[in-house]
Design an enzyme around this catalytic site. Structure first.
Site, PDB file in Angstrom:
ATOM      1  N   SER A 257       5.955 -31.670 -14.750  1.00 38.88           N
ATOM      2  CA  SER A 257       4.512 -31.852 -14.934  1.00 38.88           C
ATOM      3  C   SER A 257       4.010 -32.977 -14.050  1.00 38.88           C
ATOM      4  O   SER A 257       4.799 -33.762 -13.517  1.00 38.88           O
ATOM      5  CB  SER A 257       4.207 -32.153 -16.399  1.00 38.88           C
ATOM      6  N   LYS A 258       2.685 -33.080 -13.944  1.00 39.03           N
ATOM      7  CA  LYS A 258       2.144 -34.124 -13.064  1.00 39.03           C
ATOM      8  C   LYS A 258       2.430 -35.526 -13.594  1.00 39.03           C
ATOM      9  O   LYS A 258       2.425 -36.485 -12.833  1.00 39.03           O
ATOM     10  CB  LYS A 258       0.658 -33.900 -12.836  1.00 39.03           C
ATOM     11  N   ARG A 259       2.681 -35.629 -14.883  1.00 41.97           N
ATOM     12  CA  ARG A 259       3.000 -36.954 -15.460  1.00 41.97           C
ATOM     13  C   ARG A 259       4.464 -37.331 -15.235  1.00 41.97           C
ATOM     14  O   ARG A 259       4.860 -38.461 -15.463  1.00 41.97           O
ATOM     15  CB  ARG A 259       2.746 -36.973 -16.969  1.00 41.97           C
ATOM     16  N   ASP A 260       5.285 -36.367 -14.856  1.00 44.74           N
ATOM     17  CA  ASP A 260       6.712 -36.652 -14.702  1.00 44.74           C
ATOM     18  C   ASP A 260       6.986 -37.652 -13.589  1.00 44.74           C
ATOM     19  O   ASP A 260       8.009 -38.320 -13.605  1.00 44.74           O
ATOM     20  CB  ASP A 260       7.504 -35.360 -14.448  1.00 44.74           C
ATOM     21  N   PHE A 269       3.622 -35.520  -6.101  1.00 49.74           N
ATOM     22  CA  PHE A 269       2.452 -35.121  -5.313  1.00 49.74           C
ATOM     23  C   PHE A 269       2.741 -35.417  -3.851  1.00 49.74           C
ATOM     24  O   PHE A 269       3.478 -36.348  -3.547  1.00 49.74           O
ATOM     25  CB  PHE A 269       1.218 -35.906  -5.768  1.00 49.74           C
TER      26      PHE A 269
END
Ligand code: GLU
Length: 501
Positions: A257-260, A269
């Site tokens: 996920s983007k929070r990982d 990213f």
């Protein structure tokens, strides 16, 4: 150009996740392999989730990787506009067609009314069954419907899904996937604000832009059932589908996920993103080369069937095929990403690396010539995994040493050898180019041991035992600077050794 036309269709709802980059890459490779066309389409019909700057971020990321669209907003092409918000009227005309042919209907339920339904029944779906008791043009009389069309603030157009049909999707990766239309809901295709939802806009554009292959993430597979109905009702032949496996967390458990990124301390990213109140780290800023990231991503879900791991972009174009994409999720292994980066850093010319590090070096330490920076890169590049490590591990090339490996000094440095170090410093100052030969013969001549002298000089020059070749490093630093460093270090070493006794 062949007839192959593929598109990368991100929604500008935030920065482009690394999984999105992989989707773009696979589309690009497939297009290039088949001498087809790679299209960028911005799917920005969801005004609520729209994030300013996200489209620019997507374009900048593709540019950094060199995945340049043949058609897209700002890239030209004859199937535009390529931004869906600029095609609003077009989708409305397709929604009207579906209304006329009876494959769509109006619904007038307010969000509160729908929430109430969900409260009553958490599994509530707007479908062939529930639509009978809800507020829509199928349940209301023609008069009530036309009154609602005059007065309602919540007019949506929904796809009329008939129950009891098996919908088959022939996916190039997953094989035949069958959905039961009884399980599907009557998706909204045109919202109260006059904007289409993803489903309508996506298939209208894929049809009008003559997309031949839809290559996208697995999370869109379930929507494809609705899409198949839309293609049929609008009289289009669906494109071929290829749904890519998920990218999984390093543990292999669950989707990355983007929070990982923040959780595991690595970027997920491509470029650093400064959003409202949130910063996400980027591969570029973490010192990765775009070729390395692409190579790493190419193998997350695609298996060339050989042992080969290093692929340039043109190698990838040659080797790529959809039938080598795997079905199971691909684990994101940051150590592997670093390994790829290391391989690419080693292959990259010193001058190119020098350019990459120059701005950061200047900010931290002031101006250095490209020649000097290239020299630093030459000595350091085999020892680093990310480009910035050239600066951090090679900081002794830019500043005086401030801390030494005292543990080794205590073992190796003898105060009575001080005079030899002073003489060695002199030899180095006299001629740094021949210093290696001169210093080594001096050590032999004085019946000293290499192992008690050279480590001390190394630590004097760079602070630690690790690092590039000692004499080459001194050549880059210059004889005088190296000599001064040795003199000032041995004064400190005297004190270190004395206090250790
Ligand atoms: N707009 C969708 C996304 O954000 C596109 C999915 C598709 O490729 O159809 O990923």
């Amino acid at each position: 150009m062949s007839s192959v036309r593929v598109r990368f269709a991100p929604s500008p709802t935030g920065p482009l996740h690394i999984g999105g980059v992989r989707t773009a890459l696979y589309n690009y490779l497939f297009a290039r392999k088949h001498k087809g066309t790679f299209i960028l389409r911005i799917e920005d019909t969801d005004q609520v989730r729209y994030v300013p700057g996200a489209e620019e971020y997507i374009v900048e990321s593709l540019g950094w990787f060199g995945l340049i669209p043949d058609e897209g907003p700002g890239f030209g092409g004859t199937y535009g506009p390529y931004r869906q918000s600029e095609r609003k009227e077009l989708y409305q005309s397709y929604a009207s067609k579906l209304l006329e042919s009876g494959h769509a209907y109006y619904s007038f339920d307010t969000p509160e009314e729908l929430d109430q339904q969900r409260e009553k029944d958490p599994t509530f779906k707007y479908d062939s069954h529930s639509r009978k008791i809800l507020k829509n043009s199928l349940s209301l009389s023609p008069q009530e419907t036309s009154d609602m069309l005059e007065t309602s603030q919540h007019i949506a157009v929904r796809l009329k899904v008939e129950p009891g049909e098996k919908i088959e999707i022939h996916d190039q990766i997953r094989g035949t996937v069958i959905f039961d239309s009884t399980e599907l809901d009557d998706k909204v295709i045109l919202k109260a604000d006059g904007m289409p939802t993803y489903h309508l806009a996506n298939i209208v554009d894929d049809a009008l832009m003559q997309i031949t292959h839809v290559i996208r993430g697995e999370e869109w597979l379930s929507s494809t059932a609705h899409h198949m109905l839309l293609y049929r009702y609008l009289g289009y032949t669906p494109p071929a589908f290829a749904h890519l496996p998920l990218i999984l967390k390093p543990s292999g458990q669950g989707k990355l996920s983007k929070r990982d990124g923040a959780t595991f301390g690595f970027p997920v990213f491509p470029l650093t993103w400064h959003g409202e109140g949130e910063i996400f780290d980027g591969f570029r800023e973490a010192g990765f080369l775009p070729e390395a990231v692409l190579n790493f991503l190419s193998l997350l879900g695609w298996n060339p069937g050989t042992e080969q791991e290093l692929f340039s972009l043109s190698d990838l174009i040659n080797a790529f095929s959809l039938d080598k994409i795997v079905k199971s999720g691909a684990r994101f292994d940051f150590e592997k990403a670093k390994w790829f980066n290391q391989q690419y850093i080693i292959q990259t010319p010193d001058e190119v690396l020098a350019k990459i590090i120059s701005a950061k070096v200047e900010k931290l330490y002031g101006f250095y010539s490209m020649e000097y920076l290239s020299g630093v890169c030459k000595h350091m590049k085999e020892r680093v995994h990310v480009v910035d490590e050239i600066i951090s591990s090679g900081r002794f090339f830019f500043e005086e040493v401030s801390s030494y490996d005292n543990e080794t000094i205590i073992k190796k440095y003898k105060i009575e050898n001080r005079v030899f170090f002073e003489k060695i410093a002199l030899l180095i100052a006299q001629d740094v180019l021949t210093a290696e030969e001169n210093v080594k013969s001096y050590i032999l001549q004085e019946s000293l041991k290499m192992g008690e002298i050279l480590p001390v000089i190394r630590i004097a020059i760079s602070g630690s035992m690790q690092g590039p070749d000692l004499f080459q490093s001194m050549q880059l630093l210059g004889g005088e600077k190296s000599s001064n460093r040795i003199i000032s270090a041995i004064k400190k070493f005297d004190a270190v050794v004395a206090s250790a006794k």
